[in-house]
Structures are given as structure tokens and as C-alpha cells.
Design an enzyme around this catalytic site. Structure first.
Site, PDB file in Angstrom:
ATOM      1  N   GLU A   1       0.655   6.553  -0.920  1.00  0.00           N
ATOM      2  CA  GLU A   1       0.392   5.389  -1.861  1.00  0.00           C
ATOM      3  C   GLU A   1      -0.414   4.315  -1.220  1.00  0.00           C
ATOM      4  O   GLU A   1      -1.330   3.633  -1.550  1.00  0.00           O
ATOM      5  CB  GLU A   1       1.558   5.300  -2.940  1.00  0.00           C
ATOM      6  CG  GLU A   1       1.130   3.971  -3.935  1.00  0.00           C
ATOM      7  CD  GLU A   1       0.072   4.627  -5.095  1.00  0.00           C
ATOM      8  OE1 GLU A   1      -0.049   5.654  -5.193  1.00  0.00           O
ATOM      9  OE2 GLU A   1      -0.274   3.459  -5.662  1.00  0.00           O
ATOM     10  N   ASP A   2       0.555   3.738  -0.136  1.00  0.00           N
ATOM     11  CA  ASP A   2       0.065   2.435   0.283  1.00  0.00           C
ATOM     12  C   ASP A   2      -0.801   2.220   1.699  1.00  0.00           C
ATOM     13  O   ASP A   2      -0.747   1.251   2.086  1.00  0.00           O
ATOM     14  CB  ASP A   2       1.241   1.618   0.280  1.00  0.00           C
ATOM     15  CG  ASP A   2       1.666   1.254  -1.061  1.00  0.00           C
ATOM     16  OD1 ASP A   2       1.070   1.199  -2.059  1.00  0.00           O
ATOM     17  OD2 ASP A   2       3.076   0.937  -1.369  1.00  0.00           O
TER      18      ASP A   2
END
Ligand code: MN
Length: 716
Positions: free
Chosen positions: A76-77
Site C-alpha cells: 500500500e505505502d
């Protein structure tokens, strides 16, 4: 922050077969992927996945879950892809990380179909593998613990609301009681800081008064059991402010006793010892009536098992006691996570084995649209159940808050559709009556009956609501059909033609409908005018006078159908037009209360709350009962609610009382001291409030005050 070697050691301590190498690689991988990213708190980002892993280690989860926790934000990051995760850690970990990423991407919005659709995805994602949800819950728990570092008030609020509405109920559903309580309390601190503060300061005060003599009580309970040769572990646990707040809103308890703060637990070895311990406790201490619950023979939906009881315990204080076997205790504390400790080969895809999750998936398939689904499932999320019985003694389990109408539909939809009344424990009661555990219900049916739209107001199960709605949709269509047909018959007559259904067959395609009934329904609903249809059949018939008559006929009838209670300005549905209405002085019904109307010849309808004692007088005359309910958006007008308060007779006490009511936006309308002693005042206060929720808020706030000994809603 947990160090790499500590993390591996801890997992090893409960899982000797752990793949140390994979754990080490995951630690390093996450460390490198997050690089020098920072959290809102200023901490290095890696502290977050490490904390999440730490939370799950406490629950002794398998190493795949711990590795997933370490990696949960990498896709996700950071620049990491799921292919890289698969190459490094294999298919299983990739699927788990992807599942968590999916949940993270589901931004739950406040309203509308987006939220509903997202919630649907969430249920689907977690039903694939329950460990996805466990990691997500741990992620949310750590984010809530660090919520105060987020600068934007609105963002904090959104996250807290979502936690309260979605994640805490989910945690409870899979039996993670501790998760649930902490999530709720953290959200409570954000959403209602004043209320939480009033509870914590009261707790502090009670502790300083020495009212929490937990150790003495624990020792005495333990000795009492040991005298009868039961070896038990006994301890007392302070409840979190949020659960105290909820309880003081729900029940008439004055928040000053140890039973309101501490739950005592007795842990024994076997089920048999649970019941023996219960017998010994009840034999040695006075029982508080109405507090005993046997969740061993009827476990909660999430698998929770325990015996609950209330007693006047050692030190002459009322206390709450929970008795359970060790195995039940671990399930109660760890929920689904407890499985890994007993059955090495538990299938983590057991999400589908949870009945409630299967039910969610079922409802999802049947729901008309996403909003429908969200509404149903939000209701079904509430974990408490009520068990009632058919006249033959079969058990019917429904979510608590279910009413007699829900029961009727739960037995069979045909019984629901034709029910006219209910006998609860042998007495005639309105269909809106909320069921209690153990109620025996007999539904009275009549072939002449059809579902009423007002039923929807007090049906709370998905099944009942869906059936009522479907029926109403069908009936509306039938009415439109008949209306359309009669409009067209008149039209034919005016034109001098004989009415024949055959005439319509050729023109269905012109209006893009499939059947003649569809066409009639469109005319009846006003989507088509009768004139348009007649012109299509008999081109060239354009006499103006006819047109206006047809249109007028349609308009007049349609208005009547749409607004059956046009003249009612009272915010109550289900009244009989032309009958006088008044509110009973015994119970002071407020918007939000469940209510019932009693018809008195010559005097009209009197509104009582459903739990009003006065209603007993009418038990034998069911024909006088009228099902009524509040309009959804009852006007902002205030109504008078009455409460009874016992206040300490000390300087400033009355001042504090009225200040607290004012602070919570209540207007005192009347205040009467009914009794006065050396130590206490009994006071009856009439307060103008918006609705029942508003009054409950005021009651809860008053209960938290040290000068106020007792508050309850006045009855009779
Ligand atoms: Mn995270």
C-alpha cells in the site's frame, strides 16, 4: 519498539516449529521497504508494523499472520509489488498481504452506496481468510492508540466513527472481546471526550473512597469455593469507561457501586465445576434477581460461553460474577485466535464456517441494492441475541430488539404476511412488542390480513423487513394496475369503444413495456396519461374535452392514494383520522419510545409507552390496542420527559443538578421535591427534550455526578 531477535524469540516461545528464517527476512524486508518514512507521531514508520505484529504475538498467532503484520503496509505505502512478496515469501503470504491491502483501500465513507459497496467488499475479503481480518483489526487498534497524533479533527472523527460502527462490532463478532472493548473506548475518547472524562473522574473518586476493595472480595470468594473443594482462579477486572457509559444509559443503575466498575471472574477447570461453583456462590450469598444468565447452554453467536450472575457479595456490596471453564475463558478473551492453540491444523479459511458470516453472504446475494444490504447487515451485526419459543417449544433465535412481527416472519413468511396479533406468554400484546429471552409466542393469523406498511417501523430483522417491503411493492403495483385499468376503461367509454384487453397488445412496444399489466401500472402511477395510450390505439381521436376529463380523473384519484394522512400534523403514524389524541400522564412518551395507542369510546386515543404499567389494565381488550409509531423526522418540537432523582442533601447539590441538565441542552419545566430527609432529597423533574435519546443522555450525565445517588425515568 520490539527488536528483531526478541520478535523471533517470542514467536518461538509458543510455536517451536516456526520458520525463523522467513520471520527474519520479513523483518528486514519491511525495514528496508519503509526506509525513512515517518508516522504522524514522528516515529519511524517501521514502528507501526512492528507494533501490529506485537499485538498479534500476544494472541499467539501463527507465523504467517505475524509475517503478514510486518509486511501489511508495504504494498500500500511503498514501491513493493505483490509479485515481489510472492517471490520472497510465497503464495500464502501474498494472498494475506493483498487481503489486508484491499481492506485498507476500502475507504468507508459516511453515507450512501459507496459505503455499502465497500462494506460488501470488506465482508467478502475477510471471508476468504479470517487472518486477514485479524491483521486488519490489529492495524486499526494501533492506529487508534496513536490517533491523537493526527492533526485534522475531521479525519480523527471519521476514523473513530468507522471504528465504532464497523471494526468494534466485527471484533466482537469473531469473539475478540478485548479488542472490541479497547477499540470502542479509544473511539469514545475521540467522539465524546466530555462524557468519558466525567466517567474517569468519577472512577478516580470511587477508588479514592476505597470502594474498589477488590482484593478482599477476591480472597473471600476464593476461600468460599476452596471450602467446598473447588480450586478456582478468581480476579476482578475494571471495566473501561465506554462500557460503563453504555450501561448507565441502558439500565437503571446508579453508578457508585463496585458492581458498576468491576467484573469478577471465576475460572475453573470443567463445565461441571462451573455449575457447582454457581451453586456454592448462590448458596453463600444473596442473589440479585434477574441477573442470572446461562451462556453455557446457549452460547452467544460468537461462541462466548459463561455463567453470569449478580450477588450481594462479601463486604455487602452488589457484585457481578462470571463463571467459566478455562477453555471458555480463552475463547472469551481470544475469540477466533484461540483456535490456533488447540487445533494445529485449523483451517484459517474457516471464515466461512462462521454462521454469521455465511448469513452476511446470503443476505448480500438477496439484497435489492447496496443500501439495502448495508441497512440489513448493520442491524445484524449487533451480536446479542434473544431466544424465544414457539407454542410447540421450538427455539427461535433472533437479534435482540426483535419484535413479535420479526418472530412471525422468522417462523414462516406466510405466517408473517397473514398475522393479526400475538399472544406473548399467553397475553395479547401488540405486534410491535420487543421480545425477551424465554418468551413463548403464539402468532394469530387471518387469511384476510395483509402486511401493513407501518410494520416496517418495528420490524428489525432483515428477513421481516425484506418481506414486508416486497409485499408493499407488489401491492402498490396492483393498485396502480387497477387504477390504470379503470382510467383506460373510462377513456374507451368516452370514445364510444368497447373496452378489450386485446386492443393493447399491438401498442406495448410503443411504450416500451412487456405486458398489459405493466402498461396499466404506468398509467395508474401517472408515468403515462390515459390519453396518450388511447391516442396510440385510436390515432386521430383528439377531443380536448375528453382529454381534460381523463386527466382530471386521474389526478384526483392519485392524490388521494399518495397522501392518505394529509391532514395529520401530529408526528405519529397509524392514527385513525378524526379521532382525538392525547398523551398519557403516567408514562410521558417521547419520540423514540416504542408506543401504543389505546382507544376509549368518546375520548379518542391515548398514547402510552409500550412498557407502561397502565397497559396491564387493557390486556384483555386487544381490540382497543392501536399500533402507532413516531414519524421518522418528528418535528423539532420538544416534549416533556419526567425523571425521578435522589440527590444528596448538601449545599450546592440542587445547583449542580440544574447546571448539568442545562449543560446537556435540557429545559427544566417543573421541579418538585417529593420527599426530604436528613441526607437526601427525592425530586421529580419535568424536562423538555427532543426525544428519548436526548433524555437518556441527560440521565447518563446525571448518573455520573457524585451528588446524585439515583436517577430514573418516572413511571406512573
Ligand atoms: Mn497499517
Amino acid at each position: 519498539m520490539i527488536r528483531q531477535s526478541e520478535l523471533v524469540e517470542e514467536v518461538k516461545s509458543y510455536d517451536p516449529a516456526v520458520d525463523e528464517d522467513a520471520l527474519n527476512r520479513a523483518y528486514v524486508f519491511a525495514m528496508q521497504a519503509h526506509g525513512n518514512q515517518k508516522r504522524a507521531s514522528g516515529d519511524p514508520y517501521i514502528s507501526h508494523p512492528l507494533e501490529v505484529a506485537g499485538i498479534l504475538i500476544k494472541y499467539r498467532l501463527d507465523s504467517s499472520s505475524i509475517i503478514t503484520a510486518l509486511l501489511h503496509d508495504t504494498v500500500e505505502d511503498t514501491l513493493t509489488t505483490s509479485e515481489e512478496i510472492r517471490d520472497e515469501f510465497g503464495e500464502e503470504i501474498m494472498l494475506l498481504v493483498d487481503g489486508v491491502t484491499k481492506l485498507t483501500q476500502i475507504e468507508l465513507q459516511s453515507t450512501g452506496s459507496d459505503q455499502a459497496e465497500n462494506f460488501r467488499k470488506l465482508v467478502l475479503a475477510m471471508s476468504e481468510d479470517i487472518r486477514v481480518l485479524l491483521v486488519k483489526l490489529a492495524d486499526r487498534l494501533h492506529n487508534m492508540r496513536t490517533l491523537n497524533f493526527i492533526a485534522k479533527h475531521e479525519k480523527r472523527r471519521r476514523i473513530a466513527t468507522e471504528t465504532m460502527e464497523i471494526y468494534a462490532p466485527l471484533a466482537e463478532r469473531i469473539g475478540m472481546q478485548e479488542f472490541k472493548s479497547e477499540l470502542e473506548d479509544l473511539a469514545f475518547a475521540e467522539l465524546n471526550p466530555e462524557a468519558r472524562e466525567s466517567i474517569t473522574s468519577r472512577l478516580k473518586f470511587l477508588r479514592s473512597e476505597g470502594k474498589d476493595n477488590v482484593d478482599i472480595i477476591v480472597t473471600e470468594l476464593k476461600e468460599t469455593l476452596e471450602d467446598q473443594t473447588i480450586k478456582a482462579e478468581v480476579y476482578g477486572r475494571e471495566k473501561l469507561p465506554y462500557s460503563i457509559w453504555i450501561k448507565s444509559q441502558k439500565k437503571n443503575i446508579s453508578f457508585e457501586q463496585v458492581s458498576d466498575i468491576i467484573a469478577f471472574r471465576i475460572i475453573v477447570d470443567t463445565v461441571e465445576e462451573c455449575y457447582r461453583a454457581l451453586g456454592i456462590i448462590h448458596g453463600n450469598y444473596m442473589m440479585v434477581p434477574g441477573r442470572f444468565k446461562d451462556y453455557i447452554s446457549t452460547p452467544k453467536l460468537n461462541g462466548y460461553q459463561s455463567l453470569h450472575t449478580g450477588i450481594i457479595g462479601p463486604e455487602r456490596q452488589r457484585i457481578e460474577v462470571q463463571i467459566r471453564a478455562r477453555r471458555m475463558h480463552e475463547t472469551a478473551e481470544m475469540g477466533v485466535a484461540a483456535h490456533w492453540q488447540y487445533k494445529q491444523n485449523t483451517d484459517p479459511k474457516s471464515g466461512r464456517q462462521y454462521r454469521w458470516m455465511r448469513e452476511l453472504l446470503d443476505i448480500m446475494e438477496q439484497a435489492a441494492g447496496p443500501e439495502d444490504f448495508l441497512e440489513h447487515t448493520k442491524l445484524e451485526m449487533f451480536p446479542d441475541q434473544v431466544f424465544s419459543f414457539t407454542p410447540k417449544g421450538e427455539v427461535v433465535a433472533m437479534p435482540s430488539g426483535a419484535t413479535a412481527i420479526d418472530f412471525a416472519y422468522a417462523v414462516h413468511s406466510e405466517i408473517g404476511d397473514t398475522c393479526v396479533g400475538a399472544k406473548i406468554n399467553g397475553r395479547h400484546m401488540p405486534l410491535r412488542t420487543t421480545l425477551e429471552n424465554g418468551d413463548q409466542i403464539e402468532i394469530i393469523t387471518s387469511v384476510a390480513q395483509t402486511p401493513s406498511p407501518t410494520w416496517e417501523n418495528f420490524a428489525s430483522t432483515a428477513k421481516a423487513r425484506a418481506s414486508i417491503r416486497r409485499f408493499i411493492r407488489l401491492r402498490k403495483r396492483e393498485e396502480y394496475c387497477n387504477l390504470g385499468e379503470s382510467i383506460l376503461k373510462r377513456g374507451f367509454q368516452k370514445e364510444g369503444y368497447e373496452f378489450a384487453e386485446k386492443a393493447f397488445e399491438g401498442i406495448l412496444t410503443i411504450f416500451n413495456v412487456e405486458t398489459i399489466d405493466d402498461l396499466f401500472a404506468e398509467v395508474g402511477a401517472g408515468q403515462l396519461t390515459g390519453r396518450e395510450v388511447i391516442e396510440a390505439i385510436f390515432p386521430g381521436t383528439k377531443k380536448k374535452s375528453h382529454r381534460s376529463k381523463v386527466v382530471r380523473l386521474f389526478r384526483r384519484r392519485n392524490i388521494k392514494k399518495v397522501h392518505p394522512e394529509l391532514n395529520s400534523s401530529i408526528p405519529i403514524k397509524g392514527l385513525i383520522p378524526g379521532m382525538a389524541l392525547h398523551f398519557a400522564g403516567c408514562c410521558h412518551a417521547l419520540p423514540g419510545d416504542r408506543i401504543v395507542g389505546i382507544i376509549t369510546k368518546g375520548r379518542g386515543i391515548t398514547i402510552h409507552t409500550i412498557d407502561c404499567e397502565t397497559l396491564k389494565e387493557f390486556a384483555d381488550t386487544p381490540e382497543r390496542w392501536l399500533d402507532v409509531s413516531w414519524e421518522d423526522d418528528a418535528s423539532n418540537e420538544r416534549r416533556v420527559g419526567r425523571i425521578m432523582i435522589v440527590v444528596a442533601n448538601e449545599p450546592g447539590a440542587l445547583g449542580e443538578l440544574s447546571t448539568m441538565i442545562a449543560k446537556n441542552d435540557g429545559n427544566i419545566n417543573n421541579l418538585k421535591i417529593t420527599n426530604r430527609s436528613l441526607d437526601f432529597f427525592d425530586i421529580t423533574v419535568d424536562i423538555e427534550v427532543h426525544d428519548i435519546k436526548h433524555l437518556r443522555n441527560i440521565i447518563a450525565a446525571l448518573r455520573a455526578s457524585p451528588v446524585i445517588k439515583k436517577v430514573e425515568r418516572a413511571r406512573g
